[in-house]
Design a protein around this motif. Structure first.
Motif, PDB file in Angstrom:
ATOM      1  N   SER A  47      -8.028  -4.319  -3.416  1.00 21.62           N
ATOM      2  CA  SER A  47      -9.155  -3.392  -3.239  1.00 21.62           C
ATOM      3  C   SER A  47     -10.316  -4.065  -2.514  1.00 21.62           C
ATOM      4  CB  SER A  47      -9.623  -2.861  -4.594  1.00 21.62           C
ATOM      5  OG  SER A  47      -8.663  -1.998  -5.154  1.00 21.62           O
TER       6      SER A  47
ATOM      7  N   VAL B 229      -4.356   1.951  -3.102  1.00 20.68           N
ATOM      8  CA  VAL B 229      -5.408   0.944  -3.008  1.00 20.68           C
ATOM      9  C   VAL B 229      -6.717   1.645  -2.661  1.00 20.68           C
ATOM     10  CG1 VAL B 229      -6.224  -1.130  -1.830  1.00 20.68           C
ATOM     11  CG2 VAL B 229      -3.769  -0.830  -2.262  1.00 20.68           C
ATOM     12  N   GLN B 230      -7.698   1.510  -3.512  1.00 22.10           N
ATOM     13  CA  GLN B 230      -9.014   2.100  -3.292  1.00 22.10           C
ATOM     14  C   GLN B 230      -9.971   1.001  -2.843  1.00 22.10           C
ATOM     15  OE1 GLN B 230      -9.795   5.374  -3.498  1.00 22.10           O
ATOM     16  NE2 GLN B 230     -11.848   4.904  -2.743  1.00 22.10           N
ATOM     17  N   PRO B 231     -10.564   1.098  -1.651  1.00 18.25           N
ATOM     18  CA  PRO B 231     -11.461   0.036  -1.185  1.00 18.25           C
ATOM     19  C   PRO B 231     -12.621  -0.196  -2.138  1.00 18.25           C
ATOM     20  CG  PRO B 231     -10.904   1.516   0.603  1.00 18.25           C
ATOM     21  CD  PRO B 231     -10.391   2.158  -0.652  1.00 18.25           C
ATOM     22  N   ALA B 232     -12.925  -1.456  -2.392  1.00 20.98           N
ATOM     23  CA  ALA B 232     -14.055  -1.816  -3.253  1.00 20.98           C
ATOM     24  C   ALA B 232     -15.293  -2.041  -2.397  1.00 20.98           C
ATOM     25  CB  ALA B 232     -13.716  -3.084  -4.034  1.00 20.98           C
TER      26      ALA B 232
ATOM     27  N   PRO C 168       0.805  -1.233   0.000  1.00 15.26           N
ATOM     28  CA  PRO C 168       0.000   0.000   0.000  1.00 15.26           C
ATOM     29  C   PRO C 168       0.834   1.277   0.000  1.00 15.26           C
ATOM     30  CG  PRO C 168      -0.759  -1.538   1.688  1.00 15.26           C
ATOM     31  CD  PRO C 168       0.572  -2.022   1.218  1.00 15.26           C
TER      32      PRO C 168
ATOM     33  N   ALA D 238      -9.371  -4.415   1.086  1.00 17.61           N
ATOM     34  CA  ALA D 238      -9.446  -3.098   1.729  1.00 17.61           C
ATOM     35  C   ALA D 238     -10.882  -2.690   2.024  1.00 17.61           C
ATOM     36  CB  ALA D 238      -8.772  -2.047   0.847  1.00 17.61           C
ATOM     37  N   GLY D 239     -11.837  -3.236   1.272  1.00 22.01           N
ATOM     38  CA  GLY D 239     -13.243  -2.916   1.480  1.00 22.01           C
ATOM     39  C   GLY D 239     -13.908  -3.734   2.575  1.00 22.01           C
TER      40      GLY D 239
ATOM     41  N   ALA E 240      -4.154  -6.010  -7.858  1.00 19.48           N
ATOM     42  CA  ALA E 240      -4.748  -4.728  -7.484  1.00 19.48           C
ATOM     43  C   ALA E 240      -6.229  -4.884  -7.145  1.00 19.48           C
ATOM     44  CB  ALA E 240      -4.569  -3.715  -8.615  1.00 19.48           C
ATOM     45  N   GLU E 241      -6.944  -5.670  -7.923  1.00 22.07           N
ATOM     46  CA  GLU E 241      -8.371  -5.872  -7.668  1.00 22.07           C
ATOM     47  C   GLU E 241      -8.591  -6.572  -6.328  1.00 22.07           C
ATOM     48  OE1 GLU E 241     -12.290  -8.040  -9.668  1.00 22.07           O
ATOM     49  OE2 GLU E 241     -10.273  -8.618 -10.302  1.00 22.07           O
TER      50      GLU E 241
END
Length: 367
Positions: A248, A167-170, A162, A251-252, A244-245
């Protein structure tokens, strides 16, 4: 020829086999070193022959450069097969030496791991110009110190991800999710019904909307689907295809329960409360590096045991924040050593010589 053209890493790992953990390590180092790490060493002698054309192209591309083999992590050190992989890579690419970062070893008492992978510490001792720049945790520290020489704990290299990749939470805004990863080759060592019972109980008590059943490798897909069917809480199966997916999606989640080691490493790196399910000593090695004690849940646990660990996960998360940061700093220091070497600001002798924090291990020589 630029300084970076005169220095090349030969990456040695198990990436490219649809396994999240190994791919996560590779992607972490590609980002951390700002290097595509396009030269990937084969894993045995016949692969050098099968890929002779590609190997020849790699040698031609780097014929005027100095090469170092980089073992980017994983449970590798001590195993006979990985010593041979490293030896072949160094020999066939004409490498000046070998650097391993965040390597893990099986505990001498870990019959589960050692029944599957033969150890040969003598083969590691005999590797020329090997520097182990850091190990995953205290179990590996003990094994390597006993068999090779003193080392320091750096933590698992994937903790850096990170810091080098955003990293954008999904997931939908406001949706509460728990992630659960089961499965180790060829299947889970944990009872699916027991895990599902505990996850459902915690979800009901905390108002969780959905469970994500992670399949972090192809062998995990069957058990992930079995878990999803067994759960009463609404669930989805996430099959790993892209680092990456998957990061994410992790992270969500507000909590991750993971048998897969790098499911736990990824969640910790993202500051997500985590409950590791320990199926082998490598899981305890990582967890003890942060907490000072083994993973809280082992094979044969009860549903109540797991519910309690899930209830305590956020408290544990807050308690290990400092340890995670310290390991990220140590890994960042090693990252700087590697990038300085590649751009010509550090000599190969310096790169391959242990720092003052760790005395030279047996068999380790400067270039």
């Amino acid at each position: 020829m630029t300084p970076t053209d005169r220095r090349s890493f030969v990456y040695l790992g198990w990436q490219g086999h649809a396994n999240f953990g190994d791919d996560l390590l590779h992607e972490t180092w590609r980002a951390a070193l700002d290097d595509p790490l396009a030269i990937e060493a084969p894993l045995n002698a016949r692969d050098y022959l099968r890929g002779a054309a590609a190997f020849a192209r790699d040698r031609l591309r780097t014929r005027r450069s100095e090469r170092v083999v980089l073992i980017g992590g994983g449970t590798t050190v001590g195993f006979a097969a990985w010593a041979e992989h490293a030896r072949l890579a160094a020999r066939n690419y004409g490498a000046a030496g070998i650097v391993g970062v965040g390597l893990g070893a099986a505990a001498g008492s870990d019959t589960y791991a050692l029944d599957r992978h033969q150890q040969d510490w003598a083969a590691w001792h005999d590797l020329d110009r090997l520097r182990i720049a850091g190990v995953r945790g205290p179990i590996t520290e003990l094994e390597v110190t006993t068999h090779l020489g003193p080392v320091t704990i750096s933590g698992d290299p994937a903790l850096l991800y990170p810091l080098v990749r955003p990293v954008q939470p999904a997931g939908a805004v406001g949706e509460r999710r728990i992630g659960v990863s089961l499965g180790s080759d060829p299947t889970s060592r944990f009872d699916v019904d027991t895990v599902a019972t505990a996850v459902d109980a915690h979800a009901r008590a905390t108002g969780v909307d959905q469970v994500v059943a992670f399949a972090l490798s192809v062998p995990d897909q069957e058990v992930a689907r079995a878990l999803s069917k067994r759960l009463r809480t609404p669930s989805v199966v996430h099959e790993y295809t892209d680092v990456a997916e998957t990061m994410s999606v992790i992270a969500g989640c507000e909590l991750v329960v993971s048998e897969r080691l790098h499911g736990a490493v990824a969640a910790v790196s993202l500051d997500v409360p985590t409950v590791p399910l320990s199926y082998a000593s490598k899981c305890d090695d990582f967890w003890a590096s942060l907490t000072g004690h083994p993973a809280p849940i082992t094979v044969g646990h009860t549903a109540d045991d797991l519910v309690h660990a899930m209830q305590q996960a956020d408290v544990v998360r807050s308690e290990i924040t400092g340890a995670v940061f310290a390991q990220q700093e140590r890994l960042a220091d090693i990252r700087r050593e590697l990038t300085d070497w590649r751009r010509g600001a550090r000599s190969t002798a310096d790169l391959l010589t242990p720092t003052a924090a760790a005395a030279p291990a047996a068999g380790v020589e400067p270039a």
